[in-house]
Design an enzyme around this catalytic site. Sequence first.
Site, PDB file in Angstrom:
ATOM      1  N   GLU A 266       0.820  -1.229   0.000  1.00 47.16           N
ATOM      2  CA  GLU A 266       0.000   0.000   0.000  1.00 47.16           C
ATOM      3  C   GLU A 266       0.846   1.268   0.000  1.00 47.16           C
ATOM      4  O   GLU A 266       0.625   2.179   0.796  1.00 47.16           O
ATOM      5  CB  GLU A 266      -0.957   0.012   1.193  1.00 47.16           C
ATOM      6  N   ASP A 339      -9.141  -8.238   2.895  1.00 42.76           N
ATOM      7  CA  ASP A 339      -8.872  -7.235   3.924  1.00 42.76           C
ATOM      8  C   ASP A 339      -9.929  -7.154   5.009  1.00 42.76           C
ATOM      9  O   ASP A 339     -10.734  -6.230   5.006  1.00 42.76           O
ATOM     10  CB  ASP A 339      -8.726  -5.846   3.262  1.00 42.76           C
ATOM     11  N   GLU A 367     -13.306  -1.788  11.599  1.00 41.14           N
ATOM     12  CA  GLU A 367     -13.224  -0.969  10.390  1.00 41.14           C
ATOM     13  C   GLU A 367     -14.364  -1.274   9.419  1.00 41.14           C
ATOM     14  O   GLU A 367     -14.983  -0.363   8.887  1.00 41.14           O
ATOM     15  CB  GLU A 367     -11.875  -1.205   9.695  1.00 41.14           C
TER      16      GLU A 367
HETATM   17  O1  GCW Z   1      -7.609  -2.487   6.218  1.00 38.83           O
HETATM   18  C1  GCW Z   1      -6.704  -1.657   5.581  1.00 38.83           C
HETATM   19  C2  GCW Z   1      -6.948  -0.345   6.206  1.00 38.83           C
HETATM   20  C3  GCW Z   1      -5.713   0.513   6.362  1.00 38.83           C
HETATM   21  C4  GCW Z   1      -4.611  -0.327   6.979  1.00 38.83           C
HETATM   22  C5  GCW Z   1      -4.302  -1.496   6.063  1.00 38.83           C
HETATM   23  C6  GCW Z   1      -3.267  -2.430   6.662  1.00 38.83           C
HETATM   24  C7  GCW Z   1      -2.911   0.343   8.537  1.00 38.83           C
HETATM   25  O2  GCW Z   1      -7.938   0.341   5.501  1.00 38.83           O
HETATM   26  O3  GCW Z   1      -6.066   1.594   7.189  1.00 38.83           O
HETATM   27  O4  GCW Z   1      -3.448   0.420   7.252  1.00 38.83           O
HETATM   28  O5  GCW Z   1      -5.468  -2.252   5.849  1.00 38.83           O
HETATM   29  O6  GCW Z   1      -3.674  -3.394   7.296  1.00 38.83           O
HETATM   30  O7  GCW Z   1      -2.088  -2.212   6.505  1.00 38.83           O
END
Ligand code: GCW
Length: 695
Positions: A266, A339, A367
């Site tokens: 990312e 995710d 989240e």
């Molecule tokens: O779930 C996603 C989130 C990000 C997060 C990323 C990760 C810390 O939206 O906010 O970053 O995964 O796990 O690295």
Amino acid sequence: MKKLLFSLLSLCAPLGLRAEDGHQLWLRPHAAVPVTVVAPAQKSAVLATAKRELQQGWQGTAGATVALTLRKDKAIKYDGFRLSKQGVQAATERGILYGVFELLRRQQTGQPVAEEVSNPSYEFRLLNHWDNPDGSVERGYAGKSIFWRKDSALVVTGRDKRLWQEYARANASIGLNSSVLNNVNASPVILSAAYLSRVKAIADVLRPYGVKTYLSIKFSSPVLLGGLKTADPLDPAVVKWWQGKAKEIYQQVPDFGGFLVKASSEGQPGPQDYGRTHADGANMLADVLRPYGGLVMWRAFVYSPSDKDRAKQAYNEFVPLDGKFRDNVIVQVKNGPVDFQPREPFSPLFGALKKTAVMPEFQITQEYLGHAIDLAYLAPMWAECLQSDTYQAGPGSTVARCTDGSVYRQAHSAMAGVSNVGLDTNWTGHDFAQANWYAFGRLAWNSSAESAQLAEEWLKLTFQNAAAGSQPAPAAADWNAGFLAPVTQLMLASREAIVDYSMPLGLHHIMSATHGHYGPGPWWAPPGMRADWTPPYYHQAAANGVGFDRTTAGSNAVSQYHEPLASQFNDPATCPDQYLLWFHHLPWDFKLKSGRTLWDELALHYDHGVQQVRQFQRTWDQARPYVDAERFGTVQNKLRAQSGNAVLWKDACLLYFQQFSHLPIPATVEPPMHTLDAVIANDLPPQRGNGPARP
Ligand code: GCW
């Protein structure tokens, strides 16, 4: 005056008149009876904690003698312990502490103590805090960070220390032994001398509770902090820089646990920036930490926009590296391949990495499961992953067994949870989100613990004898029938309700990003946005159907699973309904096992989710006599908000998909109360449910 009020309040405390603000978590104080503790003579902060906890919390026979015995024993593993009539025996001081907490928990929840040994499933049981040095918390819904504060990194106040101590005690009481203090999207400043002195202060407070301190690091720190030209892991100057940094850290925190690393992921810098592999990066850091006994937890959360199926990438990148990692590296894998969605199949990396230590990462903070608005008890979700059979080493090679050292030989084992803790008085925003912190710790200790039992334990510890003010406490039988049983059921159904009203039948990642991943957004795709960050990439809704084709005819992600799963997932007739649209793109009139069409089934799931939340509201309303007014009102308000948001999800998704299916919403389903245009035009902000508590 203030002082007088304070002493009046504290006088009232044992009588149960104290307002319940949730700050005490599952450790609410109660009247203890005298006990004599016989402990080893050695000076030890952890043993002193254990002794104090016993003296302050003992509810067994008054005047009993309890022996704390430090002695190795073949049956005792890691920080495990043996409970007996005599007391607690363990091989480590931490083990004694955990045994003491178990003893007290049994007393408080009315469970018997037999002669028994309890060993943790995982050696390291960690919270990952996504806390930034400025005090903000990524995906945090419970206020600012308890560790960091804008502009005042160096000033450690008495209040800070009290809070850290309460935090450490809560962790110890559920068997957690490690905390990563900062966000995986790490700032390099965390390794600056100024911040390291605060890390030391935190570590000093956590240590007497047996909690080790770790940090997330930014891979390019040698450049950003050290002024080097490169962060190439094979460059000797880079290695030297990390060696110096490690030395500095261990001078401050001699028992420092190690580094958690999000790299080449990312947009974060990583070894791939220099043409190196994840193994090159992880091993360099592992070698640097080895002389001190430190560990590297290297995250496998990687994907790139060019990939046709994001769900496949982590496996594709890491499987070729199996066997190339040092033995003090643990690869940290999210429970699912995408995710932290409300439901995902387990990540195919579990069990597929056979010569590499792998640890599961779960998200405690909600989240994608309703922030601090929705009531979501997550133990069933984690248990679903841990108990999934990977078949990688024959039937019975569950995710739990592939990661705890029972299937593969690995030097270390661990499980991590992304924390939901913040500065809110009740720590977690939603009072019921405390249950997820609790259940995570208990599952890391015993990966086959029953979700129902953990819910009951937590409810007893958190709510028993919390009835309104001066009323006499309800009889135990009434409490069990009127509160414990129905609220346990509510908790157990809560996660599935969210799946139903947001992403049923294997749908995933169809939330709006406008409100930080809360609320529906199947249409959400702003111009120029990376496709794999937008819902249409995941649901693929069109006139010919809905769902992501991951079969052998599609992206072929199914082949990352071991047989018989690959074949089972590949065929819509055998693929479990809950993963159907994860693996298949199916016509709207496709017939499911229920005999209903996909469209009808989808509509029924959305509606069922909504009806479930309404039922939760009724259950909670009936629990009122058993709960203090403060927590009753707050939870009631949040459920009301959740109920409205559930309707929004259902209306938005059904009306959006209907544009492609052109089919009527079944008559048994509650008709929409929003129009699609209105929902899209406003991308409606969710109701937060934070209003004043209704009496
Ligand atoms: O779930 C996603 C989130 C990000 C997060 C990323 C990760 C810390 O939206 O906010 O970053 O995964 O796990 O690295």
